[in-house]
Design a protein around this motif. Structure first.
Motif, PDB file in Angstrom:
ATOM      1  N   PRO A 428       0.851  -1.191   0.000  1.00 34.63           N
ATOM      2  CA  PRO A 428       0.000   0.000   0.000  1.00 34.63           C
ATOM      3  C   PRO A 428       0.887   1.241   0.000  1.00 34.63           C
ATOM      4  O   PRO A 428       1.951   1.255   0.632  1.00 34.63           O
ATOM      5  CB  PRO A 428      -0.793  -0.118   1.301  1.00 34.63           C
ATOM      6  N   ALA A 429       0.459   2.288  -0.715  1.00 35.58           N
ATOM      7  CA  ALA A 429       1.301   3.475  -0.858  1.00 35.58           C
ATOM      8  C   ALA A 429       0.450   4.728  -0.969  1.00 35.58           C
ATOM      9  O   ALA A 429      -0.743   4.673  -1.288  1.00 35.58           O
ATOM     10  CB  ALA A 429       2.205   3.347  -2.083  1.00 35.58           C
ATOM     11  N   THR A 430       1.083   5.864  -0.721  1.00 31.57           N
ATOM     12  CA  THR A 430       0.472   7.183  -0.897  1.00 31.57           C
ATOM     13  C   THR A 430       1.219   7.900  -2.006  1.00 31.57           C
ATOM     14  O   THR A 430       2.453   7.952  -2.003  1.00 31.57           O
ATOM     15  CB  THR A 430       0.576   8.023   0.390  1.00 31.57           C
ATOM     16  N   VAL A 431       0.479   8.451  -2.959  1.00 37.16           N
ATOM     17  CA  VAL A 431       1.104   9.200  -4.055  1.00 37.16           C
ATOM     18  C   VAL A 431       1.481  10.590  -3.546  1.00 37.16           C
ATOM     19  O   VAL A 431       0.628  11.323  -3.041  1.00 37.16           O
ATOM     20  CB  VAL A 431       0.156   9.313  -5.260  1.00 37.16           C
ATOM     21  N   LEU A 432       2.750  10.932  -3.680  1.00 36.47           N
ATOM     22  CA  LEU A 432       3.232  12.228  -3.200  1.00 36.47           C
ATOM     23  C   LEU A 432       3.263  13.275  -4.312  1.00 36.47           C
ATOM     24  O   LEU A 432       2.825  14.400  -4.133  1.00 36.47           O
ATOM     25  CB  LEU A 432       4.637  12.076  -2.607  1.00 36.47           C
ATOM     26  N   ALA A 439       4.162   9.229 -14.561  1.00 33.45           N
ATOM     27  CA  ALA A 439       5.034   8.693 -13.524  1.00 33.45           C
ATOM     28  C   ALA A 439       5.054   9.660 -12.346  1.00 33.45           C
ATOM     29  O   ALA A 439       4.909  10.870 -12.523  1.00 33.45           O
ATOM     30  CB  ALA A 439       6.442   8.476 -14.057  1.00 33.45           C
ATOM     31  N   GLY A 440       5.221   9.119 -11.170  1.00 35.33           N
ATOM     32  CA  GLY A 440       5.208   9.974  -9.996  1.00 35.33           C
ATOM     33  C   GLY A 440       6.115   9.434  -8.914  1.00 35.33           C
ATOM     34  O   GLY A 440       6.999   8.603  -9.161  1.00 35.33           O
ATOM     35  N   ILE A 450      10.508   6.031  -0.206  1.00 31.62           N
ATOM     36  CA  ILE A 450      10.025   7.023  -1.171  1.00 31.62           C
ATOM     37  C   ILE A 450      10.716   6.720  -2.487  1.00 31.62           C
ATOM     38  O   ILE A 450      11.954   6.705  -2.554  1.00 31.62           O
ATOM     39  CB  ILE A 450      10.344   8.454  -0.720  1.00 31.62           C
ATOM     40  N   ALA A 451       9.941   6.448  -3.535  1.00 28.70           N
ATOM     41  CA  ALA A 451      10.559   6.036  -4.794  1.00 28.70           C
ATOM     42  C   ALA A 451       9.648   6.345  -5.970  1.00 28.70           C
ATOM     43  O   ALA A 451       8.479   6.702  -5.806  1.00 28.70           O
ATOM     44  CB  ALA A 451      10.875   4.531  -4.755  1.00 28.70           C
ATOM     45  N   ARG A 452      10.191   6.173  -7.175  1.00 26.31           N
ATOM     46  CA  ARG A 452       9.427   6.385  -8.407  1.00 26.31           C
ATOM     47  C   ARG A 452       8.338   5.332  -8.545  1.00 26.31           C
ATOM     48  O   ARG A 452       8.484   4.205  -8.081  1.00 26.31           O
ATOM     49  CB  ARG A 452      10.335   6.295  -9.642  1.00 26.31           C
ATOM     50  N   CYS A 453       7.286   5.738  -9.233  1.00 21.70           N
ATOM     51  CA  CYS A 453       6.201   4.796  -9.538  1.00 21.70           C
ATOM     52  C   CYS A 453       5.629   5.150 -10.894  1.00 21.70           C
ATOM     53  O   CYS A 453       5.355   6.323 -11.178  1.00 21.70           O
ATOM     54  CB  CYS A 453       5.110   4.855  -8.475  1.00 21.70           C
ATOM     55  N   THR A 454       5.439   4.152 -11.740  1.00 22.28           N
ATOM     56  CA  THR A 454       4.849   4.367 -13.055  1.00 22.28           C
ATOM     57  C   THR A 454       3.440   3.796 -13.085  1.00 22.28           C
ATOM     58  O   THR A 454       3.097   2.918 -12.291  1.00 22.28           O
ATOM     59  CB  THR A 454       5.693   3.693 -14.156  1.00 22.28           C
ATOM     60  N   GLU A 479      12.122   1.134  -7.916  1.00 20.93           N
ATOM     61  CA  GLU A 479      10.992   1.628  -8.712  1.00 20.93           C
ATOM     62  C   GLU A 479       9.792   0.709  -8.518  1.00 20.93           C
ATOM     63  O   GLU A 479       9.922  -0.516  -8.432  1.00 20.93           O
ATOM     64  CB  GLU A 479      11.359   1.688 -10.190  1.00 20.93           C
ATOM     65  N   PHE A 480       8.621   1.338  -8.434  1.00 17.08           N
ATOM     66  CA  PHE A 480       7.345   0.632  -8.323  1.00 17.08           C
ATOM     67  C   PHE A 480       6.523   0.887  -9.568  1.00 17.08           C
ATOM     68  O   PHE A 480       6.795   1.795 -10.342  1.00 17.08           O
ATOM     69  CB  PHE A 480       6.568   1.110  -7.088  1.00 17.08           C
TER      70      PHE A 480
END
Length: 483
Positions: A428-432, A439-440, A450-454, A479-480
């Motif tokens: 589970p994650a929160t988009v920052l 991508a975020g 805290i990492a990249r996510c596509t 990366e996630f």
């Protein structure tokens, strides 16, 4: 995640830890960033020679009767500040002793030149790279308990609202009576048995926090992502919430730095830590973003007031705090010697501010303290100080950039180590942040990553499930993707 502007006290060293049998140390970070190694022999010899000399007592005020105490993280040895808080009629008196590092450093000598090259102490999980040799920073200059030490003693009288009424700064001899740590102070205050020297810390701290809000200080309530030992020679990530006692303690340091800035501005010479005020367009963008996330921000509410009301533990509030880092862009150092500069404020503090409270760990503090001492005594500022003024902003800016690179690299390395065996797992994650809509950047709470996510459809503050697709410890890359 590290705050955009750290506490004025900075952070303290962690004790060196033996290398992990599998090589999980930060030697690669040290090599890649070409970090300083051992101190030059000539500088070490200079320290030993200086320390061997008797303390220069003749021109110093004897303040060894003041029951000062230090308040720092557990295990800290590089103790810059000692404090004593007392009532003064309906107001308060703050005694704040700062280590007098200049007493041990001959201007232009080997130690001075090396300190100017380093700029500040660098902190890595497996040991620090000090600004000054440990013989100085953890021993002779450090305000260790039950030792007579040379110091720059600030005495600041506050009115009943916590505003300064009178400031005195002079060289002194001091003796700390106790070395306290944040956790212990927090517990003692909760149980009503705090050390008498800091019983007033909550009272004065709250008054100063109220002053900060009225000044419009933009403070980001972000939890701090840090690397800590796992107890087995390896490393893990943790989120370290800032204790309220740390905030109160920081207010004493901020108070002193603001008083120092006023002294230098009035004299027309000095070095300030500056952050420009955000323009109205930037604030409006952040307000609209907050409202879109469901965080109500009325038009009449300032950024300082709006951020102070947020609970960063809420996902949408955390995203707003991260976005608010754009309000504190442009941090730097401003040197001046022919009158006050046109821009002298620090948006994160809501006032003019100078570094004077951490000379063991930061180069510029030694120079600013000398200016304040000379100005308040009506003496000429030492030539070695005025000659270096123009170089200090560049030296400090460069060392700040290196310190930030070190912190980012160590966190990225630990993130990759902690996830290398978990590729393919979902979290589970929160988009920052979502800078380009595709991508975020996401925050995973356990472990705190805290990492990249596509993936498509990402929105700031959104709760999503993400899948780990990359955890490369050699490239320090994580990366996630949206699951």
């Amino acid at each position: 995640m590290a705050a955009a502007e750290r506490s004025p006290d900075g952070v303290h060293a962690v004790p060196p830890v033996a290398a992990h049998p599998l090589g999980l140390d930060f030697a690669a970070v040290r090599r890649e960033l070409n970090l300083p190694r051992d101190y030059p022999t000539s500088a070490l010899a200079e320290v030993e020679q200086t320390v061997a000399q008797p303390l220069p007592t003749g021109f110093r005020h004897d303040a060894t009767d003041l029951p000062l105490v230090t308040v720092d993280p557990p295990g800290a040895k590089d103790l810059d500040q000692a404090v004593l808080l007392r009532r003064r009629g309906s107001g308060y008196r703050v005694h704040y002793a700062i280590a007098d590092v200049a007493a041990f450093i001959p201007p232009g000598g080997a130690l001075d030149l090396e300190a100017r090259r380093r700029g500040q102490t660098l902190y890595l999980p497996d040991g620090n790279i000090p600004l000054h040799p440990t013989r100085l920073c953890e021993d002779a200059a450090s305000l260790l308990p039950d030792q007579v030490r040379v110091a720059v003693l600030w005495t600041i009288d506050l009115d009943p609202d916590g505003s300064p009424e009178r400031v005195d700064v002079r060289r002194a001899l001091v003796r700390s009576v106790a070395r306290l740590d944040y956790d212990g102070v927090q517990r003692s205050l909760a149980h009503g048995c705090a050390h008498p020297s800091i019983e007033l810390l909550p009272e004065i701290g709250r008054l100063r926090r109220e002053q900060a809000l009225r000044r419009g200080a933009i403070e980001l309530g972000l939890p701090e992502q840090q690397v800590e030992s796992d107890g087995e020679g390896g490393w893990r990530l943790a989120l370290r919430p800032r204790l309220v006692v740390e905030e109160w303690n920081a207010e004493i340091s901020l108070l002193t730095g603001m008083c120092a800035a006023e002294i230098m501005l009035e004299a027309g010479v000095g070095v300030l830590r500056t952050v420009p005020e955000p323009d109205s367009a930037t604030v409006d963008v952040l307000r609209r973003s907050a409202n879109q996330l469901g965080v109500h921000w009325p038009v009449g509410l300032s950024a300082a007031e709006a951020l102070a009301e947020l609970d960063p533990a809420r996902p949408e509030a955390l995203a707003v705090h991260v976005a608010a880092t754009r309000l504190l862009r442009g941090a730097g150092y401003t040197a001046f010697d022919s009158g006050a500069p046109a821009k002298s404020g620090h948006a994160g503090i809501g006032a003019s501010y100078a570094h004077v409270t951490a000379p063991i760990r930061r180069l510029v503090d030694r120079y600013c303290a000398e200016i304040c001492l000379a100005v308040t005594a009506g003496r000429e500022i030492p030539g070695w100080v005025t000659e270096a003024l123009g170089e200090l902003p560049s030296a400090m800016g460069g060392s700040d950039r290196v310190a930030a690179q070190v912190e980012r690299a160590c966190i990225a390395q630990t993130q990759a180590w902690s996830l290398v065996s978990r590729v393919g797992e979902e979290f589970p994650a929160t988009v920052l942040r979502v800078p380009n809509g595709v991508a975020g950047e996401v925050f995973v709470a356990d472990p705190p990553i805290i990492a990249r996510c596509t993936g498509s459809g990402l929105g700031e503050g959104q709760q999503v499930r993400v899948r780990l697709v990359t955890a490369d410890s050699e490239r320090r890359d994580v990366e996630f993707e949206v699951a």
